[in-house]
Design an enzyme around this catalytic site. Structure first.
Site, PDB file in Angstrom:
ATOM      1  N   SER A  54       1.159  -3.325   5.272  1.00  0.00           N
ATOM      2  CA  SER A  54       1.645  -3.481   6.637  1.00  0.00           C
ATOM      3  C   SER A  54       2.156  -2.146   7.157  1.00  0.00           C
ATOM      4  O   SER A  54       3.156  -1.620   6.658  1.00  0.00           O
ATOM      5  CB  SER A  54       2.773  -4.520   6.640  1.00  0.00           C
ATOM      6  OG  SER A  54       3.572  -4.338   7.762  1.00  0.00           O
ATOM      7  N   THR A 107       2.667   4.143  -2.839  1.00  0.00           N
ATOM      8  CA  THR A 107       2.069   4.875  -3.957  1.00  0.00           C
ATOM      9  C   THR A 107       1.591   3.901  -5.029  1.00  0.00           C
ATOM     10  O   THR A 107       0.485   4.047  -5.573  1.00  0.00           O
ATOM     11  CB  THR A 107       3.089   5.873  -4.542  1.00  0.00           C
ATOM     12  OG1 THR A 107       3.490   6.755  -3.500  1.00  0.00           O
ATOM     13  CG2 THR A 107       2.502   6.676  -5.681  1.00  0.00           C
ATOM     14  N   GLY A 109       0.813  -1.214   0.000  1.00  0.00           N
ATOM     15  CA  GLY A 109       0.000   0.000   0.000  1.00  0.00           C
ATOM     16  C   GLY A 109       0.847   1.265   0.000  1.00  0.00           C
ATOM     17  O   GLY A 109       0.557   2.226   0.695  1.00  0.00           O
ATOM     18  N   LYS A 162       4.840  22.178 -10.580  1.00  0.00           N
ATOM     19  CA  LYS A 162       6.208  21.949 -11.078  1.00  0.00           C
ATOM     20  C   LYS A 162       6.214  22.218 -12.581  1.00  0.00           C
ATOM     21  O   LYS A 162       5.420  21.627 -13.321  1.00  0.00           O
ATOM     22  CB  LYS A 162       6.609  20.494 -10.788  1.00  0.00           C
ATOM     23  CG  LYS A 162       7.931  20.082 -11.409  1.00  0.00           C
ATOM     24  CD  LYS A 162       8.251  18.611 -11.153  1.00  0.00           C
ATOM     25  CE  LYS A 162       9.470  18.161 -11.926  1.00  0.00           C
ATOM     26  NZ  LYS A 162       9.681  16.713 -11.866  1.00  0.00           N
TER      27      LYS A 162
HETATM   28  C1  FAD Z   1      15.554   7.899  -3.371  1.00  0.00           C
HETATM   29  C2  FAD Z   1      14.297   7.798  -4.180  1.00  0.00           C
HETATM   30  C3  FAD Z   1      13.698   8.960  -4.663  1.00  0.00           C
HETATM   31  C4  FAD Z   1      12.557   8.869  -5.450  1.00  0.00           C
HETATM   32  N1  FAD Z   1      12.009  10.012  -5.984  1.00  0.00           N
HETATM   33  C5  FAD Z   1      10.986   9.900  -6.865  1.00  0.00           C
HETATM   34  C6  FAD Z   1      10.418  11.045  -7.478  1.00  0.00           C
HETATM   35  O1  FAD Z   1      10.801  12.183  -7.211  1.00  0.00           O
HETATM   36  N2  FAD Z   1       9.413  10.856  -8.357  1.00  0.00           N
HETATM   37  C7  FAD Z   1       8.936   9.623  -8.661  1.00  0.00           C
HETATM   38  O2  FAD Z   1       8.056   9.508  -9.521  1.00  0.00           O
HETATM   39  N3  FAD Z   1       9.417   8.538  -8.040  1.00  0.00           N
HETATM   40  C8  FAD Z   1      10.416   8.638  -7.164  1.00  0.00           C
HETATM   41  N4  FAD Z   1      10.890   7.524  -6.545  1.00  0.00           N
HETATM   42  C9  FAD Z   1      10.195   6.259  -6.732  1.00  0.00           C
HETATM   43  C10 FAD Z   1       8.928   6.257  -5.875  1.00  0.00           C
HETATM   44  O3  FAD Z   1       9.276   6.474  -4.529  1.00  0.00           O
HETATM   45  C11 FAD Z   1       8.196   4.930  -6.006  1.00  0.00           C
HETATM   46  O4  FAD Z   1       8.023   4.607  -7.356  1.00  0.00           O
HETATM   47  C12 FAD Z   1       6.835   5.014  -5.393  1.00  0.00           C
HETATM   48  O5  FAD Z   1       6.907   5.516  -4.096  1.00  0.00           O
HETATM   49  C13 FAD Z   1       6.177   3.658  -5.372  1.00  0.00           C
HETATM   50  O6  FAD Z   1       6.745   2.841  -4.391  1.00  0.00           O
HETATM   51  P1  FAD Z   1       6.067   1.447  -4.123  1.00  0.00           P
HETATM   52  O7  FAD Z   1       4.637   1.672  -3.782  1.00  0.00           O
HETATM   53  O8  FAD Z   1       6.393   0.568  -5.264  1.00  0.00           O
HETATM   54  O9  FAD Z   1       6.862   0.878  -2.858  1.00  0.00           O
HETATM   55  P2  FAD Z   1       6.762   1.223  -1.290  1.00  0.00           P
HETATM   56  O10 FAD Z   1       6.441   2.651  -1.026  1.00  0.00           O
HETATM   57  O11 FAD Z   1       8.008   0.676  -0.689  1.00  0.00           O
HETATM   58  O12 FAD Z   1       5.523   0.375  -0.783  1.00  0.00           O
HETATM   59  C14 FAD Z   1       5.625  -1.004  -0.533  1.00  0.00           C
HETATM   60  C15 FAD Z   1       4.384  -1.456   0.212  1.00  0.00           C
HETATM   61  O13 FAD Z   1       4.438  -2.861   0.367  1.00  0.00           O
HETATM   62  C16 FAD Z   1       4.166  -3.178   1.707  1.00  0.00           C
HETATM   63  N5  FAD Z   1       4.827  -4.435   2.061  1.00  0.00           N
HETATM   64  C17 FAD Z   1       6.101  -4.836   1.787  1.00  0.00           C
HETATM   65  N6  FAD Z   1       6.318  -6.059   2.298  1.00  0.00           N
HETATM   66  C18 FAD Z   1       5.156  -6.451   2.874  1.00  0.00           C
HETATM   67  C19 FAD Z   1       4.743  -7.604   3.580  1.00  0.00           C
HETATM   68  N7  FAD Z   1       5.575  -8.635   3.830  1.00  0.00           N
HETATM   69  N8  FAD Z   1       3.484  -7.671   4.040  1.00  0.00           N
HETATM   70  C20 FAD Z   1       2.607  -6.658   3.825  1.00  0.00           C
HETATM   71  N9  FAD Z   1       2.947  -5.528   3.168  1.00  0.00           N
HETATM   72  C21 FAD Z   1       4.203  -5.434   2.713  1.00  0.00           C
HETATM   73  C22 FAD Z   1       4.716  -1.992   2.501  1.00  0.00           C
HETATM   74  O14 FAD Z   1       4.160  -1.922   3.788  1.00  0.00           O
HETATM   75  C23 FAD Z   1       4.251  -0.858   1.597  1.00  0.00           C
HETATM   76  O15 FAD Z   1       2.902  -0.559   1.868  1.00  0.00           O
HETATM   77  C24 FAD Z   1      12.005   7.607  -5.724  1.00  0.00           C
HETATM   78  C25 FAD Z   1      12.581   6.449  -5.190  1.00  0.00           C
HETATM   79  C26 FAD Z   1      13.719   6.537  -4.435  1.00  0.00           C
HETATM   80  C27 FAD Z   1      14.327   5.278  -3.879  1.00  0.00           C
END
Ligand code: FAD
Length: 497
Positions: free
Chosen positions: A40, A16, A14, A79
């Site tokens: 989580s 982005t 959960g 932006k």
């Molecule tokens: C340094 C950095 C800067 C960034 N800056 C930008 C930016 O400026 N613009 C942009 O477009 N993107 C940027 N990004 C990328 C952006 O942050 C991600 O694409 C976006 O936040 C999506 O992340 P996500 O949802 O894939 O992962 P996460 O935010 O890591 O979410 C993972 C989810 O999975 C859940 N989870 C994991 N394991 C389990 C488990 N075992 N059981 C239950 N739940 C679990 C976690 O609780 C969480 O809810 C950046 C990334 C980094 C590393």
């Protein structure tokens, strides 16, 4: 592949990615599918990802999002582009703006060829003079009005954004389950995922699973062992520290990307605070030095302790494998220099909706999805690699490596085409436009040796007048705009988060 019809969609994660997927799927396909999202609180999200690109706007339209409500809820600012500082050489600065440069409505060659001809004749100024959004961003201004075309994106608070999307998705029918996924069950013959088992012992069964578990990639990698293609040879950075600071001045409508000896740092102004971070290559800079550098270079007081994030640039070999589709960080990651990651989530979700496998996860649909995703991420990889490779910096081993490294053939061809003939192009599904390539190629210091001679057919006085009028109109338009900060205050004041 599996013939089982797809009705139950389970989203693991959960952040982005998870909530973007949930909000879009329920909005577009709500009555046709059941959606459950597992997240989580204990694990949390990556907590970064605050700078976006203009495609976010069309995605929000798809979701029927009211812009002012969204901006208030996420403390967002506008932006208009990214300011690159110290990239070509120390002391350099250029803007990659979202705006159109010049005009191309009646011309057979792109605008910059006419500008190059003007430069040859000794006038024409800077290419930046002919971009409205660029000039507005330099002046710290912003406005939206009937008849004022302006191309923009947002800076937003990542945590508040996920919360905002959850606020849309849950009332529309997405079921949220809080808990840690302990195991993933697979069909003994097909290997298809059948259920997520939570630490509490609860089983969540599904037909299609979206892996949004971030860098953990619990389903697509830990379970299905899909494989990852490492692109560190092109994009060497692998670490970042992120820290939030109190705002010390008005928010500017630009992300700042300031290069340093082993990477770069970002500055993203929101309404209530500023997001800062340093991106670096651990081979060339220690964690301690990176942290100290970040804290030394920020403007306001830190609101949190800097958080270290490690990553590996690259792409999952398949983002759709069996009945699992990986989105967000689970699908691959290109560092955030051009803020493309959230965009990739949004295009992937849109494509999933368009190509939704109602009749089962068949190979053909997965292959097509994988091909399209691969094309997109490779295009972004090339564009980001350009910023590192096309540099004259020779002040550190990191920049020496970037300047002399091998680059993908696809990028080498683009650079040669621009160097020899000043041509840039946007292929069918490419994200970055001709103007984007031109701004970065020139901004990084590549001067073309030739250009299209169509402009020579124009009378020099006519060319001078045309460019002068364009510039004057832009200057006039910018002069009439309110400051970005004033506009935010009346359009979407956020108050306390
Ligand atoms: C340094 C950095 C800067 C960034 N800056 C930008 C930016 O400026 N613009 C942009 O477009 N993107 C940027 N990004 C990328 C952006 O942050 C991600 O694409 C976006 O936040 C999506 O992340 P996500 O949802 O894939 O992962 P996460 O935010 O890591 O979410 C993972 C989810 O999975 C859940 N989870 C994991 N394991 C389990 C488990 N075992 N059981 C239950 N739940 C679990 C976690 O609780 C969480 O809810 C950046 C990334 C980094 C590393």
């Amino acid at each position: 592949m599996n013939e089982q019809v797809v009705k139950r969609v389970v989203i693991a994660g959960g952040g982005t990615a998870g909530w973007v997927a949930a909000a879009a799927l329920v909005k577009q396909l709500g009555p046709l599918i059941d959606i459950t999202l597992v997240e989580s609180d204990e694990i949390g999200t990556v907590g970064v990802g605050e700078s976006t690109i203009p495609t976010s706007r069309s995605f929000h339209e798809l979701l029927g999002i009211n812009e002012q409500a969204f901006m208030r809820a996420t403390q967002a600012t506008f932006k208009l582009g990214i300011a690159f500082e110290n990239w070509g050489q120390i002391g350099d600065r250029y803007i990659h703006s979202f705006g159109e440069i010049g005009t191309r409505s009646t011309w057979m060659a792109d605008f910059h060829h006419f500008w190059l001809e003007a430069r040859e004749q000794g006038f024409g100024g800077s290419l930046a003079d002919y971009c409205f959004e660029l000039q507005a961003s330099e002046a710290g201004k912003f406005a939206k009005a009937e008849g004022l075309p302006i191309n923009y994106a947002y800076h937003l608070d990542a945590t508040l954004y996920a919360r905002f999307l959850r606020g849309l998705a849950e009332p529309a029918g997405v079921k949220r389950v809080e808990g840690k996924i302990a195991r993933v069950l697979q069909h003994p013959e097909t290997g298809f995922i059948t259920a997520l088992v939570l630490e509490s012992g609860v089983n969540i069964e599904g037909d299609l699973f979206l892996d949004c578990t971030g860098f953990r990639a619990l389903l697509i990698e830990k379970t299905l062992q899909t494989g990852y293609e490492d692109w560190t040879r092109y994009l060497a950075t692998n670490s970042a520290f992120a820290v939030q600071t109190r705002s010390v001045g008005p928010a500017i409508p630009l992300t700042r990307a300031i290069a340093h000896e082993a990477g770069w740092r970002w500055r993203i102004p929101l309404q209530h605070r500023v997001g800062n971070g340093i991106v670096f290559c651990s081979e060339f800079m220690s964690d301690e030095d990176a942290r100290a550098k970040l804290l030394n270079d920020i403007d306001g007081d830190p609101l949190i302790e800097p958080r270290l994030i490690r990553y590996q640039t690259g792409a999952r070999r398949k983002v759709w494998n069996k009945n699992c589709v990986a989105l967000g960080l689970a699908s691959g990651f290109i560092e955030p220099l051009e803020s493309t990651s959230i965009h990739l989530v949004k295009v992937a979700v849109t494509r999933l909706i368009q190509e939704f496998p109602f009749g089962g996860c068949h190979e053909a649909i997965a292959n097509r999805f994988n091909d399209q995703s691969r094309h997109e991420i490779e295009g972004i990889r090339d564009f980001i690699t350009l910023h590192y490779h096309l540099t004259q910096r020779d002040d550190s081993p990191f920049w020496d490596r970037c300047r002399t490294m091998e680059i993908p053939d696809s990028l080498a061809q683009r650079m040669a085409l621009f160097r020899d003939d000043a041509h840039a192009y946007q292929d069918g599904n490419d994200l970055f436009r001709v103007d984007s390539w031109v701004q970065v190629l020139l901004g990084q210091g590549l001067a073309p040796t030739s250009y299209h001679r169509l402009a020579k057919m124009m009378d020099p006085d006519e060319l001078r007048t045309a460019l002068g009028t364009l510039k004057a109109n832009i200057d006039k338009g910018v002069a009439r705009m309110p400051s970005h900060q004033e506009f935010l205050a009346q359009y979407c004041p956020a108050g306390d988060p």
